[in-house]
Scaffold this active site. Structure first.
Site, PDB file in Angstrom:
ATOM      1  N   LYS A  13      62.919  71.083  16.083  1.00  0.00           N
ATOM      2  CA  LYS A  13      62.477  71.702  17.343  1.00  0.00           C
ATOM      3  C   LYS A  13      62.834  70.853  18.571  1.00  0.00           C
ATOM      4  CE  LYS A  13      58.016  72.124  17.537  1.00  0.00           C
ATOM      5  NZ  LYS A  13      57.224  71.553  18.618  1.00  0.00           N
ATOM      6  N   ARG A  88      48.780  76.300  20.329  1.00  0.00           N
ATOM      7  CA  ARG A  88      48.623  75.960  18.911  1.00  0.00           C
ATOM      8  C   ARG A  88      47.599  76.852  18.225  1.00  0.00           C
ATOM      9  NH1 ARG A  88      50.928  70.803  17.805  1.00  0.00           N
ATOM     10  NH2 ARG A  88      51.239  69.610  19.702  1.00  0.00           N
ATOM     11  N   ARG A 127      63.953  60.548   4.892  1.00  0.00           N
ATOM     12  CA  ARG A 127      64.189  59.851   6.154  1.00  0.00           C
ATOM     13  C   ARG A 127      63.989  58.346   5.988  1.00  0.00           C
ATOM     14  NH1 ARG A 127      61.486  62.758  11.123  1.00  0.00           N
ATOM     15  NH2 ARG A 127      59.543  62.092  10.174  1.00  0.00           N
ATOM     16  N   ARG A 160      58.815  55.574   6.585  1.00  0.00           N
ATOM     17  CA  ARG A 160      57.528  55.540   7.286  1.00  0.00           C
ATOM     18  C   ARG A 160      56.414  55.926   6.331  1.00  0.00           C
ATOM     19  NH1 ARG A 160      57.738  58.997  12.658  1.00  0.00           N
ATOM     20  NH2 ARG A 160      56.449  60.174  11.244  1.00  0.00           N
ATOM     21  N   ARG A 171      50.196  68.314   5.956  1.00  0.00           N
ATOM     22  CA  ARG A 171      50.539  68.649   7.350  1.00  0.00           C
ATOM     23  C   ARG A 171      51.059  70.080   7.455  1.00  0.00           C
ATOM     24  NH1 ARG A 171      53.358  63.477   8.194  1.00  0.00           N
ATOM     25  NH2 ARG A 171      55.341  64.535   8.439  1.00  0.00           N
TER      26      ARG A 171
END
Ligand SMILES: [Zn+2]
Length: 216
Positions: A13, A88, A127, A160, A171
């Protein structure tokens, strides 16, 4: 042209928003940046928002929509805006549509970035970030030349701590539960376009231009 962009973290995004704002010359309003700017400016609304944030509380919807009102009536929004990170929740979506109507700044389109869970998992859990220079890699999509070493500086590549599949699924579920009703509600009122965000960057950009191209 006023556009709303919605999508989970990892849907691309942020990158897409920058490209859209640049090509269509509209202001990119990320809700996080908007809060930071309002607080820095020391405006009355900004200072009130800061009190909530400092106490770890949610900024109330009336205050958030007041900040949005202030922001979208600034001169750089004359040609339009791209709103990112707001609304949201359902009450926020209702606030926004009422505000757009009042200010005669209708939403042209809502871009909803859809991505398969499996693709998102591979993007996020793959990642790796250079501990030294912050360069970002992906073990599947964009690996470093030497495993675990940064191409740019030779630093160690780390994952991370919240980029694990378990945390991601939590999430995603939270996002889905919060956002799905907002998307469904918006679909009955404005044009909501589903973008296949699992495609390559080039393909996603083409899809977006196909949608926005004629509506400038
Ligand atoms: Zn590095």
């Amino acid at each position: 042209m006023n556009v709303l962009i919605m999508g989970a973290a990892g849907s691309g995004k942020g990158t897409l928003s920058k490209k859209i704002a640049e090509k269509y010359k509209i202001a990119h309003i990320s809700s996080g940046d908007m809060f930071r700017a309002a607080i820095q400016s020391g405006s009355e609304l900004g200072l009130t928002a800061k009190q909530y944030i400092d106490q770890g509380r949610l900024v109330p919807d009336e205050l958030t929509v007041a900040l949005i009102r202030e922001r979208i009536t600034e001169p750089d929004c004359e040609k339009g805006f791209l709103l990112d990170g707001y609304p949201r929740t359902l009450p926020q979506a209702k606030d926004l549509l009422a505000l757009c109507e009042e200010l005669d700044k209708p939403l042209a389109v809502v871009l909803h970035l859809e991505i398969e869970t499996a693709e998102l998992v591979s993007r996020i859990t793959g990642r790796r970030i250079c501990a030294n220079c912050g360069a970002i890699y992906n073990i599947t999509h964009q690996p470093s030349k030497i495993e675990g070493r940064c191409d740019l500086c030779g630093g160690t590549l780390l994952q991370r701590s919240d980029d694990t599949e378990e945390r991601l699924l939590v999430r995603m579920q939270e996002y889905e539960e919060l956002t799905r009703p907002v998307i469904d509600w918006l679909k009955e009122r404005v044009s909501v376009i589903e973008i296949d965000a699992g495609a390559s960057v080039g393909e996603v950009w083409q899809q977006v231009q196909d949608v926005l191209g004629g509506t400038v």
